[in-house]
Design a protein around this motif. Sequence first.
Motif, PDB file in Angstrom:
ATOM      1  N   ARG A 585       0.791  -1.268   0.074  1.00 54.12           N
ATOM      2  CA  ARG A 585      -0.078  -0.138   0.043  1.00 54.12           C
ATOM      3  C   ARG A 585       0.651   1.332  -0.045  1.00 54.12           C
ATOM      4  O   ARG A 585       2.038   1.268   0.510  1.00 54.12           O
ATOM      5  N   ARG A 602      -8.316  -6.785  -1.360  1.00 49.23           N
ATOM      6  CA  ARG A 602      -8.196  -5.745  -2.337  1.00 49.23           C
ATOM      7  C   ARG A 602      -8.583  -6.255  -3.557  1.00 49.23           C
ATOM      8  O   ARG A 602      -8.440  -7.359  -4.091  1.00 49.23           O
ATOM      9  N   GLN A 614     -10.543  -1.257  -1.658  1.00 53.51           N
ATOM     10  CA  GLN A 614     -10.186  -1.997  -0.366  1.00 53.51           C
ATOM     11  C   GLN A 614     -11.479  -2.426   0.351  1.00 53.51           C
ATOM     12  O   GLN A 614     -12.025  -1.101   0.763  1.00 53.51           O
TER      13      GLN A 614
END
Length: 678
Positions: A585, A602, A614
Amino acid sequence: MYSLMMTNTSIDFPLWHMGISGYEALVMTTISPFLLGIKPLRSFIVSNQRIAHLLSLAGLLAYLVKDPVYRLFTVGFGVSMGCLSWAATWYSDSVQPTRLEARILAWTIGLLMSSVAKFAWYTNNPIWPIMHAENGGWNATGLFLAILAALRFTRRGPLQGGNTTEKKSGSAVLSAIGIGGLFFGLHSLLSDTSTMILWVWDGYPIRGPVSNVHGWYTIAAMTAGILIGVLRPGLATSWTAYGLGCVGAAYLTLYEQWRGYYGGLTLAAYLMAIAVPLMGNAAKKSPAATFGLGFLVYNFLVLFHVWVVAYAFVPGGPLVREHTDWIMITMMLSIGVGLFDLISQQAKANKKKAGVHRPGNTHHRTYHFGVLGVLNLLFLSANFLRFPTNDYKPYHAKDRLFTAGIWTIHFSLDNDMWSSEYRMRDLIKEMEVDVIGLLESDLQRVIMGNRDTTQLLAEDLGMYVDYGPGPNKHTWGAALLSKFPIVNSTHHLLPSPVGELAPAIHATLDVYGTLVDVFVFHSGQEEDPEDRRLQSEYLSKLMGSTNRPSVLLSYLVTEPLKGNYNTYVSDVSGMHDVDKTDWDRWCEYILFKGLRRTGYARVSRSTITDTELQVAKFVVPNSEEDSKFAWGVPEDVRDRRVEEHEVPEGWRFPAMFRGEGVRGHRYHVFDEPRYYNF
């Protein structure tokens, strides 16, 4: 016709590059009336208005052009021809007051009709070039009707043909400034009924107007304004009316809830009332000067009202940072300049005892007023069909589970520049998301078409919605949609001494009888580290101020386990990372406390935007013992992952997105969801 000329510019390609790209130059397509300063060309356009109006329909054909760059240029050509043909039409008909009034009425009522259509299509005009059959567009139908309308509109020859003459009546420059301010006010505030409502929106509990309930009030004010402008032009052109319009603009800018909206309604009525006499006065002068320069002033105001938000990306932006008040002052002063010229001409006419020319045959008024009545009825019918049903059902109520998501939707335009609301709705529904934060979601500006994605999503998915800080709060937007009642919500603008404003929503939801706090937040950009540090401290304290179960749905612009991450995930905030082992991320994060996290996934975006969806699943404790366990569980126990078959079926993510998934959406990075149990 109006929607083609004024709002086809909603193709937002320059902003898609998030900086100066060169495509911004196409905003100047509106100044095509300057070409009417070339007498042979003006003579040709005035004598062949039908050709010019038909060529302007190229903007409606643009939906057939798949490449977004070429589509943008096609729309630019259509807009330039629309502005050119309308300016020529008004100028040609200015020698006959009745016919000129009819033309101006057609144009202003066209604005109202566009607003009605946009309400029925959840703030998208169905014939826009960002629409096609797959997302609710009626492009072919619109094109067919537009051709018929253009043929009927131009069935009578021009009142001035090839031997056009210049008219010397007052100051063309003053009149042009007034026209620029008027056009900007109409386009930026009245091209959608939700715009002014969202200016005054301030969260829950609801204390002001709501877009899908009270939008007709804007239509009613616009209708009243048209009637005043036609039937009582002396009232519309008085300085008293102008003063009331200024007061309305001030209230809309400075106040929230109903007080601000009443100011907006006053301003709406004034803008529509002054449109007929102000445009009539401009038509009697050189069209190149009044409408060419007028659109240049309009373009300046359009750029100005983008610069106040996009100051971090544009040259000179910091000079006008967050100054919507300056925009409103400039707009009203511009209209006042045009009004001064108009009143001066009326005074000279009265002094010569010539009087003010009034339309003789007013049969067209019966027709146009009848159309106004029909449009109001159509709006009310759409309003009835869209009235909230209050059918808000979470997907897994028996498990006391809710799925929370975060998605940066990049202004609801996909990678091919189609409006993306329908595709977003389908993925949110199929992923069974109960609570979702949307970022970069404020579309209430001219360059984005004055749209509101949250209306379609909320009504189709059965969710409550908080639009977040309004368009006059100078952010790129943050919104919250929830299957659960929003008990209270407050909007925050986090410290941003250098870069763009960082919006946040702090909402309290009633989740299965338990109050749960949800934070939706968009951090400042990477180039401004001090802004992001200050924002992390502010939000950490805000999250730490509540002892209720909480979830953060955010765009943090930080790497996992580094820098400001350790301010967001800290003893001050009390928040935990949904999965601290997810090293990939950079922007989107989900944090939580006081809840049982059971899953995290995700989901790839396909071509909808530039950021994935997400999602995380949480179970709300249903007893005091469970609640204490959720708060005090050791970290190694809390973060223990398990296999999918070890969790109840109701806790699992939809299987349809495994493997190749559907429509370009699939579980990625981990290739499958992660599950946790403790």
